[in-house]
Design a protein around this motif. Structure first.
Motif, PDB file in Angstrom:
ATOM      1  N   GLU A  60       1.694  -9.561  -6.850  1.00  0.00           N
ATOM      2  CA  GLU A  60       1.463  -9.353  -5.405  1.00  0.00           C
ATOM      3  C   GLU A  60       0.538 -10.449  -4.908  1.00  0.00           C
ATOM      4  O   GLU A  60      -0.528 -10.660  -5.481  1.00  0.00           O
ATOM      5  CB  GLU A  60       0.845  -7.971  -5.195  1.00  0.00           C
ATOM      6  N   ASP A  97       6.322  -7.978  -5.662  1.00  0.00           N
ATOM      7  CA  ASP A  97       6.441  -8.185  -4.224  1.00  0.00           C
ATOM      8  C   ASP A  97       7.658  -9.081  -4.005  1.00  0.00           C
ATOM      9  O   ASP A  97       7.918  -9.989  -4.797  1.00  0.00           O
ATOM     10  CB  ASP A  97       5.175  -8.854  -3.700  1.00  0.00           C
ATOM     11  N   MET A 114       8.903  -4.361  -4.045  1.00  0.00           N
ATOM     12  CA  MET A 114       8.378  -3.854  -2.787  1.00  0.00           C
ATOM     13  C   MET A 114       8.241  -5.005  -1.798  1.00  0.00           C
ATOM     14  O   MET A 114       8.084  -6.149  -2.185  1.00  0.00           O
ATOM     15  CB  MET A 114       7.038  -3.162  -3.000  1.00  0.00           C
ATOM     16  N   SER A 115       8.317  -4.653  -0.517  1.00  0.00           N
ATOM     17  CA  SER A 115       8.122  -5.653   0.525  1.00  0.00           C
ATOM     18  C   SER A 115       7.829  -4.974   1.846  1.00  0.00           C
ATOM     19  O   SER A 115       8.312  -3.874   2.104  1.00  0.00           O
ATOM     20  CB  SER A 115       9.367  -6.534   0.684  1.00  0.00           C
ATOM     21  N   VAL A 127      10.945  -0.584  -2.667  1.00  0.00           N
ATOM     22  CA  VAL A 127       9.969   0.214  -1.940  1.00  0.00           C
ATOM     23  C   VAL A 127       9.514  -0.559  -0.714  1.00  0.00           C
ATOM     24  O   VAL A 127       9.100  -1.719  -0.823  1.00  0.00           O
ATOM     25  CB  VAL A 127       8.740   0.530  -2.836  1.00  0.00           C
ATOM     26  N   ASN A 128       9.621   0.044   0.465  1.00  0.00           N
ATOM     27  CA  ASN A 128       9.116  -0.585   1.678  1.00  0.00           C
ATOM     28  C   ASN A 128       7.612  -0.371   1.790  1.00  0.00           C
ATOM     29  O   ASN A 128       7.116   0.716   1.539  1.00  0.00           O
ATOM     30  CB  ASN A 128       9.806   0.004   2.914  1.00  0.00           C
ATOM     31  N   LYS A 129       6.895  -1.441   2.175  1.00  0.00           N
ATOM     32  CA  LYS A 129       5.465  -1.344   2.433  1.00  0.00           C
ATOM     33  C   LYS A 129       5.274  -0.947   3.885  1.00  0.00           C
ATOM     34  O   LYS A 129       6.116  -1.253   4.714  1.00  0.00           O
ATOM     35  CB  LYS A 129       4.782  -2.690   2.187  1.00  0.00           C
ATOM     36  N   VAL A 184       2.956   1.104   1.248  1.00  0.00           N
ATOM     37  CA  VAL A 184       3.268   2.118   0.250  1.00  0.00           C
ATOM     38  C   VAL A 184       1.995   2.889  -0.084  1.00  0.00           C
ATOM     39  O   VAL A 184       0.920   2.313  -0.178  1.00  0.00           O
ATOM     40  CB  VAL A 184       3.892   1.473  -1.004  1.00  0.00           C
ATOM     41  N   LEU A 235       3.824   5.918  -5.170  1.00  0.00           N
ATOM     42  CA  LEU A 235       4.293   4.888  -6.079  1.00  0.00           C
ATOM     43  C   LEU A 235       3.980   5.264  -7.528  1.00  0.00           C
ATOM     44  O   LEU A 235       4.774   5.013  -8.429  1.00  0.00           O
ATOM     45  CB  LEU A 235       3.631   3.562  -5.711  1.00  0.00           C
ATOM     46  N   SER A 255      12.488   4.336  -0.714  1.00  0.00           N
ATOM     47  CA  SER A 255      11.367   3.676  -0.045  1.00  0.00           C
ATOM     48  C   SER A 255      10.331   4.681   0.380  1.00  0.00           C
ATOM     49  O   SER A 255      10.632   5.836   0.631  1.00  0.00           O
ATOM     50  CB  SER A 255      11.841   2.875   1.155  1.00  0.00           C
TER      51      SER A 255
END
Length: 150
Positions: free
Chosen positions: A19, A63, A90-91, A111-113, A115, A120, A148
């Motif tokens: 990240e 990320d 994730m992003s 996974v959508n941020k 988060v 998680l 997500s």
């Protein structure tokens, strides 16, 4: 953190967080550490690729938008360097990736941020347990793909 002779991380970790936002990486890492997981943080795709074979993380939390490589490229290369590592992407800047792309590179989910670390953590714990028990990356039923939070 660059993986060289003087700064090598532990040989095995439960979760590798890749990240570029130091505050977000630290927040997730602290939360996971308090839950008993061994965590390492790297801030670029090239650092991750330099260290992943040596680290042998059970789970890599990637990320999508890294300063040097996109998360799919990093995932494809991690798959070749450390095939037993389960991966989750994730992003905050894209709404997700198509399911075929996730499957092609062996990603557990997208996974959508933003988060919530608590949400998680349950997915990551499941992935760590599966990897520890079988020595293979966690594979998820299709309903998990594209999951997500946020």
């Amino acid at each position: 953190m660059i993986c060289d002779e003087d700064t090598r991380p532990e040989a095995i970790c439960d979760v590798l967080i890749v990240e570029d936002d130091p505050a977000q990486a630290e927040e997730i890492a602290c939360y996971f550490s308090r839950a008993g997981l061994t965590v390492q943080i790297l801030h670029s795709g090239s650092e991750a690729l330099h260290c992943v074979a040596e680290m042998r993380p059970r789970v890599a939390l990637l990320d999508y938008n890294l300063p040097d490589l996109d998360g799919v490229t990093v995932a494809e290369r991690i798959r070749r360097l450390s095939p037993e590592t389960a991966m989750l992407m994730m992003s905050g800047r894209i709404d997700g990736l198509p399911e075929p792309t996730l499957r092609k590179v062996g990603l557990y989910s997208f996974v959508n941020k933003p988060v919530q670390p608590s949400q998680l953590l349950s997915s990551v714990r499941r992935m760590v347990r599966t990897a520890a028990r079988t020595g293979l990356p966690a594979t998820a039923p299709p309903k998990w793909l594209g999951l997500s939070f946020g």
